[in-house]
Design an enzyme around this catalytic site. Sequence first.
Site, PDB file in Angstrom:
ATOM      1  N   TYR A   1       0.802  -1.228   0.000  1.00 36.20           N
ATOM      2  CA  TYR A   1       0.000   0.000   0.000  1.00 36.20           C
ATOM      3  C   TYR A   1       0.836   1.281   0.000  1.00 36.20           C
ATOM      4  CZ  TYR A   1      -4.147  -2.843   1.012  1.00 36.20           C
ATOM      5  OH  TYR A   1      -5.167  -3.749   0.951  1.00 36.20           O
TER       6      TYR A   1
ATOM      7  N   LYS B   1       4.519 -14.898   1.371  1.00 41.40           N
ATOM      8  CA  LYS B   1       4.398 -15.624   0.103  1.00 41.40           C
ATOM      9  C   LYS B   1       5.827 -15.862  -0.393  1.00 41.40           C
ATOM     10  CE  LYS B   1       1.878 -17.275  -3.311  1.00 41.40           C
ATOM     11  NZ  LYS B   1       1.119 -18.523  -3.175  1.00 41.40           N
TER      12      LYS B   1
ATOM     13  N   ASP C   1      -4.673  -6.948   5.657  1.00 39.34           N
ATOM     14  CA  ASP C   1      -5.959  -6.310   5.399  1.00 39.34           C
ATOM     15  C   ASP C   1      -6.999  -7.391   5.088  1.00 39.34           C
ATOM     16  OD1 ASP C   1      -7.912  -4.493   4.862  1.00 39.34           O
ATOM     17  OD2 ASP C   1      -6.994  -3.653   3.060  1.00 39.34           O
TER      18      ASP C   1
ATOM     19  N   ASP D   1      -9.917  -9.164   7.896  1.00 40.77           N
ATOM     20  CA  ASP D   1     -11.360  -9.140   7.616  1.00 40.77           C
ATOM     21  C   ASP D   1     -11.934 -10.552   7.617  1.00 40.77           C
ATOM     22  OD1 ASP D   1     -11.574  -6.430   7.451  1.00 40.77           O
ATOM     23  OD2 ASP D   1     -12.617  -6.440   5.528  1.00 40.77           O
TER      24      ASP D   1
ATOM     25  N   ASP E   1      -1.780 -18.036   1.163  1.00 37.56           N
ATOM     26  CA  ASP E   1      -2.941 -18.754   0.615  1.00 37.56           C
ATOM     27  C   ASP E   1      -3.350 -19.891   1.550  1.00 37.56           C
ATOM     28  OD1 ASP E   1      -0.406 -19.585  -0.120  1.00 37.56           O
ATOM     29  OD2 ASP E   1      -0.980 -20.365  -2.072  1.00 37.56           O
TER      30      ASP E   1
END
Length: 353
Positions: free
Chosen positions: A141, A186, A242, A246, A218
């Site tokens: 970001y 990752k 993020d 959630d 993942d």
Amino acid sequence: MHRLTVLPGDGIGPEVVREAIEVLNTVASKFNLEFETEEALMGGCAIDAAGTPLPETTLELCRTGDAVLLGAIGGPKWDTTDPDKPRPEQGLLGLRKGLELFANLRPVKVFDALIESSTLKPEVIHDVDLVVVRELTGGLYFGASAREGDRAYDTLDYQAYEVERLMKVAFELAEKRRGVVHSVDKANVLESSRLWRQTAGATGAGYPDVELNHMLVDNCAMQLIRNPKQFDVIATENLFGDILSDEASMLTGSLGMLASASLGERYPGLYEPIHGSAPDIAGQDVANPIATILSVALMLRYSFDLETPALAIEGAVEAVLAGGFRTADIMSEGKTMVGTVQMGDVIRRAIEG
Ligand code: NAD
């Protein structure tokens, strides 16, 4: 004496913050603590009063106090697509940046009384108690990004010190909990993740009592649904965090119940519910104040090291839910429906004992 800056914000913000401050006052008299609170404008209300969502005086007050409690900001009144007009969310980003809050903590705890409101099976989520620690000021970001004709890019860029300070927060948190950290990356594809993994390992060497596991993002997304009980502390990059926070939040099934803390090193921590300003129900005394009340418990724990009063708040919330009290958003058959103020009242009475 602890000095608290209070930013009620917009919509239901002032309603839920009022209940949370009353809960803080109850805890203060029960445990002989002293808090001084000062309110300031942030969000849409600050745009109306001062033309900017985060006035300099508000940021200064936040920086010089001991902790910040925020309600929520925003609403249709300030929605605009004009890039030259101020927007409430700019206040939140400005506050995170201005307080150098690089670690966002989102605890996910399933209350037994609300187990039926999750979309997952009760046996999968029973006893889930985890915290997602998300890196908040770097990663995808904040890296270089641009659009060039038909091409666009965003860069996932980290320096080792950014990973190290985030991992320290995660390890220190795990030391006070069940002693397990999952560092999520990752690393099979991304170079930045290989730096992340290496730095997490090196930082972990300083915390011999904490078990460190590396997990691919993942797989983590899948494991959160398959077997969320395996997690204690999950530490991860900004975008991964993020999405995963959630996903993890929804294990509990209710937005009005979830608190968060954002921490840095130089300035005070920021505590807020994860929900927004809910303009659709503002001013009706129906908003659930529990997320904000639990944010006060996080503040007592992380900013002031006051574990017993924090537990008193969390225990009271648990007792009130077990007693059948529900705001409209978590209401189910056979329970007692209460409004915002009444929910605050029953929690305060449970704390008083
Ligand atoms: P929202 O979280 O405000 O509301 C989503 C839904 O959940 C609504 O139906 C609302 O009534 C309900 N809800 C939320 N909190 C609740 C509570 N405590 N008790 C009962 N019900 C609750 O999200 P949204 O509708 O997408 O956004 C509304 C405004 O809030 C927008 O302006 C948005 O930008 C802003 N927002 C602010 C923050 C923040 O301040 N941190 C976060 C998200 C959204």
